[in-house]
Design an enzyme around this catalytic site. Structure first.
Site, mmCIF file in Angstrom:
data_model
loop_
_atom_site.group_PDB
_atom_site.id
_atom_site.type_symbol
_atom_site.label_atom_id
_atom_site.label_comp_id
_atom_site.label_asym_id
_atom_site.label_seq_id
_atom_site.Cartn_x
_atom_site.Cartn_y
_atom_site.Cartn_z
ATOM 1 C CB CYS A 2 -0.834 0.030 1.277
ATOM 2 S SG CYS A 2 -1.753 -1.483 1.560
ATOM 3 N NE ARG A 27 4.038 1.876 -1.577
ATOM 4 C CZ ARG A 27 5.190 1.236 -1.445
ATOM 5 N NH1 ARG A 27 6.155 1.485 -2.283
ATOM 6 N NH2 ARG A 27 5.367 0.366 -0.498
ATOM 7 C CD1 TRP A 75 -2.972 -4.317 -5.009
ATOM 8 C CD2 TRP A 75 -1.906 -5.572 -3.512
ATOM 9 N NE1 TRP A 75 -2.707 -5.523 -5.586
ATOM 10 C CE2 TRP A 75 -2.059 -6.320 -4.699
ATOM 11 C CE3 TRP A 75 -1.261 -6.173 -2.422
ATOM 12 C CZ2 TRP A 75 -1.594 -7.616 -4.829
ATOM 13 C CZ3 TRP A 75 -0.795 -7.463 -2.554
ATOM 14 C CH2 TRP A 75 -0.961 -8.179 -3.756
ATOM 15 C CG ASN A 100 3.339 -0.585 2.805
ATOM 16 O OD1 ASN A 100 2.781 -1.552 2.299
ATOM 17 N ND2 ASN A 100 4.512 -0.165 2.407
ATOM 18 N N GLY A 101 2.123 -3.133 4.858
ATOM 19 C CA GLY A 101 2.823 -4.359 5.247
ATOM 20 C C GLY A 101 1.833 -5.400 5.721
ATOM 21 C CD GLU A 483 8.905 -7.517 -19.527
ATOM 22 O OE1 GLU A 483 8.849 -8.417 -18.689
ATOM 23 O OE2 GLU A 483 8.498 -6.357 -19.312
ATOM 24 C CE LYS A 487 5.123 -5.146 -19.135
ATOM 25 N NZ LYS A 487 6.307 -5.320 -18.377
ATOM 26 C CD GLU A 490 2.679 -6.602 -16.125
ATOM 27 O OE1 GLU A 490 3.134 -6.573 -14.989
ATOM 28 O OE2 GLU A 490 3.253 -6.059 -17.094
ATOM 29 C CG HIS A 506 8.923 -30.747 -27.415
ATOM 30 N ND1 HIS A 506 9.121 -32.049 -27.814
ATOM 31 C CD2 HIS A 506 10.041 -30.074 -27.775
ATOM 32 C CE1 HIS A 506 10.314 -32.165 -28.372
ATOM 33 N NE2 HIS A 506 10.891 -30.960 -28.368
ATOM 34 C CE LYS A 605 6.590 0.684 -11.648
ATOM 35 N NZ LYS A 605 6.701 -0.116 -12.861
HETATM 36 C C1 G6P Z 1 5.388 -6.018 -9.510
HETATM 37 C C2 G6P Z 1 5.328 -5.075 -10.690
HETATM 38 C C3 G6P Z 1 6.228 -5.586 -11.804
HETATM 39 C C4 G6P Z 1 7.647 -5.790 -11.299
HETATM 40 C C5 G6P Z 1 7.655 -6.713 -10.073
HETATM 41 C C6 G6P Z 1 9.022 -6.750 -9.424
HETATM 42 O O1 G6P Z 1 4.778 -7.217 -9.852
HETATM 43 O O2 G6P Z 1 3.999 -4.941 -11.154
HETATM 44 O O3 G6P Z 1 6.250 -4.638 -12.860
HETATM 45 O O4 G6P Z 1 8.417 -6.331 -12.311
HETATM 46 O O5 G6P Z 1 6.738 -6.253 -9.099
HETATM 47 O O6 G6P Z 1 9.305 -5.481 -8.907
HETATM 48 P P1 G6P Z 1 10.745 -4.902 -8.664
HETATM 49 O O7 G6P Z 1 10.499 -3.515 -8.122
HETATM 50 O O8 G6P Z 1 11.407 -5.801 -7.669
HETATM 51 O O9 G6P Z 1 11.458 -4.880 -9.959
#
Ligand code: G6P
Length: 610
Positions: A2, A27, A75, A100-101, A483, A487, A490, A506, A605
């Site tokens: 959060c 966050r 969150w 937060n936590g 990746e 994307k 997501e 396979h 994030k």
């Molecule tokens: C979250 C974000 C991702 C990120 C991941 C790792 O899932 O949505 O975009 O890659 O965390 O975060 P970091 O800050 O450790 O790269």
């Protein structure tokens, strides 16, 4: 995870807190709330389900007013997103906290506090903390002492900010396992989960250490460490420009961040490479000596950062000839592992606060290794502070939840690191120069790809009605395919998978039909011919192919095959460059589908919980 923000000032803090929350929305954004103290009455509180905008609208109708306040964007971890579960949580009408936590022993504390007569109105773990502090406040009559005593009972991770209507000139904060920064103002002070939240009001920050407890007043900040010893924490100035948190001319942060890549990749190279060489001192004064001892590299990361680590493994083994393992942090930390003494433990993280990555590092420290290297984007983050060597990516604040510029700058930093390691392992001067020169070309090549935006937007139309997609790559382009798939899922919510192209036969080939778009990155490398055969396998089954190919690879458009010709790129730097068209493709698909591009559903994030 959060976001929390707090202020103690001479002016009304409502606007400061709201702007802080807007900047922390990355966050978490399922509910938000604020509590303000005016020194006259009980705590005033507002909480709303949904994004910060809903809270702003509610406050617009019923303003809060006071010189001391805390706020939170959530969150959900314990209890659904709802008004009662939203922070700030209160005990009675005079004590309020934001957290937060995660409090791991909350059930036990809840039973204990219930038995003492405290009533609970939410399903959160946080509510036990506020009642515990209230209980101790009644006994001790001082907010600081009450928080200090209370945290000794907590197990888990927390950053807390606490205010009490009886003590309207102070805010008590602490951290253990979750980030917290103090913003130092003139005649006012602030706290937040991240510096970004406070940039409109200050550019001077103090980073609290694990276990720190701080008493924050308008004109004083008193910090004590875990043992209760008074400590000073250095004040540093924020390095990025304040407008980093604005979208500027762009419709979304994600698009802005994609377009920033040529500049930030260049910034990440600055001071670390000459025209033809890597300056290993840029990795730290002891880097040269240390790299000579390294016989194994263990990479740990999550999400997009993990994909960067997967690319790095190809580079490290190819160029440095050093064995390299890569693992997602959440797996690594929960299994028995063997770490050799001459291992370099390399954590990659945009935020530097990802709980699993930090936990893996702390665990590995106990097992022993030669040194810890962090590749990170946030100065002063926990990861940076706990590592021996640091390479800061210069991406600047990344706001879009889907990571873009953080990834390509991580790759840039990883390639620079690889070259430094490779040099101590016999990489020839000529080969080093060849790769450094190729790296210098990357910003320009990314610009060339950005210029293809309209073509990629056109291509994205064909994904509008699709529910699934398959991404293929070979060699170091396999993580790029991963990746690309990440994307797409997501932000457009299209189910996407990535496979090394050689694995197609396979299993995944069974899925290929006219409804399954297959996206492939085809640089002109030693694998190009093999990849072309894989494409034939797809075409033969009626699959629709979208190929991002190096001009020199001679992949040509034909029936059911859409080809976007890309500039010629060196094989080693190709993963950096080839990521960009996949980012743009996902972005345009998401825009067409009308999703919330910058804040996709259910995600956040920065993941500071397990
Ligand atoms: C979250 C974000 C991702 C990120 C991941 C790792 O899932 O949505 O975009 O890659 O965390 O975060 P970091 O800050 O450790 O790269």
């Amino acid at each position: 995870m959060c976001g929390i923000v707090g202020a103690v000032s001479e002016r009304d803090v409502q606007g400061i807190l709201l702007e802080g929350l807007r900047r922390l929305e990355y966050r978490g954004y399922d509910s938000a709330g604020m509590a303000v103290v005016d020194g006259k009455s009980a705590v005033q509180r507002a909480r709303e389900v949904g994004k910060v905008a809903s809270l702003a609208a509610a406050i617009d109708t019923n303003p809060l007013s006071g010189y001391l306040g805390i706020a939170h964007t959530r969150w959900a971890t314990h209890g659904e997103p709802s008004q009662v579960n939203a922070h700030p949580h209160m005990s009675g009408d005079r004590l309020a906290i934001v957290h937060n936590g995660i409090i791991e022993n909350y059930q036990e504390l809840r039973e204990e506090l219930k038995a003492e007569g405290f009533g609970f109105s939410s399903q959160t773990d946080t509510e036990v903390v506020v009642h515990l502090i209230e209980k101790n406040f009644r006994e001790l009559g001082d907010l600081y002492q009450a928080v200090k005593t209370s945290v000794t009972r907590l197990r888990g991770a927390y950053a807390l900010a606490v205010v009490h209507a009886d003590e309207p000139h102070r805010m008590v904060v602490c951290r253990e396992g979750s980030p917290l920064v103090v913003g130092v103002g003139i005649g006012e002070n602030f706290i937040a989960s991240d510096q970004l939240a406070l940039l409109p009001v200050t550019d001077r920050f103090m980073f609290l250490e694990e276990g720190d407890l701080a008493d924050i007043r308008r004109d004083r900040i008193d910090i004590h460490d875990r043992e209760g010893t008074p400590v000073e924490r250095a004040v540093s100035r924020f390095e990025h420009s304040a407008d980093s948190a604005d979208k500027g001319e762009y419709r979304h942060f994600m698009l802005k961040e994609i377009h920033e890549q040529p500049r930030v990749i260049k910034a990440t190279m600055e001071g670390r490479v000459t025209e033809s060489r890597v300056l290993e001192q840029a990795l730290g004064t002891e880097a040269g000596e240390l790299l000579q001892d390294i016989r194994h590299v263990q990479i740990i990361a999550c999400g997009t950062s993990y994909h960067a680590g997967m690319v790095a493994r190809y580079w490290i083994e190819d160029l440095a000839g050093v064995p390299c393992s890569v693992e997602v942090a959440s797996e690594f930390r929960y299994r028995k592992h063997v770490i050799q003494k001459d291992t370099l433990f390399l954590c990659i993280s945009q935020s530097g606060e990802t709980a699993d990555t930090l936990a893996a590092l702390r665990q590995a420290k106990q097992a022993g290794f030669r040194a810890a290297l962090a590749i990170c984007n946030v100065p002063g983050s926990s990861l940076v502070r706990e590592s021996d060597l640091v390479i800061m990516t210069q991406a600047g604040p990344e706001i879009g939840v889907a990571s873009t510029k953080a990834f390509t700058t991580q790759l840039t930093a990883l390639l620079i690191f690889t070259l430094a390691l490779a040099r101590t392992n016999g990489l020839s001067k000529n080969r080093e120069a060849e790769i450094v020169k190729a790296l210098h070309l990357v910003p320009g090549q990314v610009n060339d790809i950005l210029a293809l935006d309209a073509d990629i937007a056109e291509m994205s139309r064909r994904f509008m009605d699709k529910h699934h997609a398959l991404f293929l790559g070979r060699g170091s382009q396999f993580p790029v395919a991963l990746e690309g798939a990440l994307k797409l899922k997501e932000i457009s919510y299209i189910h996407a998978e990535a496979y090394p192209a050689g694995e197609l036969k396979h299993g995944p080939l069974a899925l290929v039909d006219s409804d399954m778009p297959v996206i492939t990155v085809a640089p002109n490398n030693s694998m190009a011919e093999k990849l072309k055969s894989n494409l034939e396998e797809v075409r033969a089954r009626g699959g629709e192919l979208f190929v991002f190919a190096d001009r020199a690879a001679n992949v040509n458009p034909e029936h059911n095959t859409h080809v976007l010709q890309l500039p010629e790129v060196h094989e080693i730097t190709a993963p950096i460059v080839y990521t960009v068209p996949l980012q743009l493709l996902s972005y345009h698909v998401a825009v067409l589908k009308g999703t919330d591009v910058d804040q996709p559903r259910n995600l956040a994030k920065s993941v500071t919980v397990e």
